[in-house]
Write an enzyme that holds these catalytic residues in place. Structure first.
Site, mmCIF file in Angstrom:
data_model
loop_
_atom_site.group_PDB
_atom_site.id
_atom_site.type_symbol
_atom_site.label_atom_id
_atom_site.label_comp_id
_atom_site.label_asym_id
_atom_site.label_seq_id
_atom_site.Cartn_x
_atom_site.Cartn_y
_atom_site.Cartn_z
ATOM 1 C CG ASN A 136 5.534 -1.133 9.881
ATOM 2 O OD1 ASN A 136 5.033 -1.041 11.000
ATOM 3 N ND2 ASN A 136 4.956 -1.800 8.903
ATOM 4 C CG HIS A 138 2.133 -1.965 12.555
ATOM 5 N ND1 HIS A 138 2.495 -3.104 11.858
ATOM 6 C CD2 HIS A 138 2.227 -2.326 13.850
ATOM 7 C CE1 HIS A 138 2.765 -4.072 12.697
ATOM 8 N NE2 HIS A 138 2.621 -3.632 13.908
ATOM 9 C CD GLU A 143 1.400 -3.251 8.356
ATOM 10 O OE1 GLU A 143 2.161 -2.489 8.967
ATOM 11 O OE2 GLU A 143 1.574 -4.484 8.316
#
Ligand code: GLP
Length: 248
Positions: A136, A138, A143
């Protein structure tokens, strides 16, 4: 920010290890921050091999662990502690005084964050921060949506991170939170490196390179780093469109 592409994972890891070795040769008291995970594993192997073969002195280096799963003991083979000890700290014979890792079992994680920030500050800041990238986007446990204004902090993990994180453990692990260095550390590091390999990372690497800086793709922060590098194998670089090859 500059992108460098290597033929395969082996060549990527060899070259990345060379960067770390040269850093320590040039500045023996370097402060080096590493991520754990599958990506930097072979880099660690080559660092240890080169350090041993060429007698590179790591005795003045300060080592900082990028992040840790909250609530996971250091003895668990899936913990970041375990990775750092097995792949770098023990083979390079680093002493406890040289090493700063988050204590993710602490009752007071805020204090852990303060201690980490103070340790980094007192040794003059990070010279090289070497991170992997999550699916994603990160880096560490920063995050999507994480504020760029943070130093060390505790973060609720994304569903995708919880799911992907299972690969490090022998049995299903109820992962919930991570404790991590923040974007402030990343931005302030004298050199910042993201490494990625394999087709599974190609899509997020494309977004990181092509979609500008956005907190939705945390790794994209590297685009503004004055001394930032994305080091890739050909598979991870395979979706970058020709328009962005100028960053090579
Ligand atoms: C993990 C860690 C990161 C790591 C990243 C990629 O969740 N928090 O520090 O760099 O995800 O991991 P891997 O290299 O195994 O793909």
């Amino acid at each position: 920010m500059q992108i460098k592409i290597f033929k395969d994972y082996n060549k990527l890891s060899f070259a990345t290890a060379e960067i770390i070795i040269n850093q320590v040769k040039e500045k023996p008291d370097s402060v080096i921050c590493f991520a754990s995970g599958d990506t930097p594993k072979l880099t660690c192997h080559y660092i240890v091999e080169k350090a041993t073969k060429h007698r590179v002195d790591f005795s003045k280096v300060t080592f900082v662990g990028l992040d840790e799963w909250v609530g996971i003991p250091p003895s668990d083979s899936g913990s970041c502690h375990f990775f750092f000890r097995k792949n770098l700290i023990e083979p390079l014979h680093l002493t406890e005084a040289q090493v700063h890792l988050f204590k993710a079992l602490s009752n007071d994680l805020k204090v852990e964050c303060i201690k980490m920030d103070e340790s980094i500050l007192s040794c003059g800041g990070i010279d090289i921060i070497l991170v992997g990238i999550g699916l994603n986007g990160h880096i560490g446990f920063n995050e999507p949506g994480t504020s760029p204004e943070l130093y060390s902090h505790v973060k609720d993990l994304d569903a995708l991170t919880i799911q992907t994180g299972q690969k490090y453990f022998n049995h299903t692990m109820p992962l919930q939170k991570g404790i991590t260095l923040g974007f402030k550390h990343f931005n302030e590091a004298k050199k910042a490196i993201i490494i990625a390999n394999g087709l599974k990372k190609a899509e997020i690497i494309k977004k990181t390179v092509e979609e500008g800086i956005s907190i939705e793709i945390p790794a994209s922060i590297i685009n503004q780093h004055r001394n930032g590098y994305i080091l890739l194998d050909e598979e991870a670089a395979s979706l970058i469109s020709p328009d962005f090859k100028h960053k090579l």
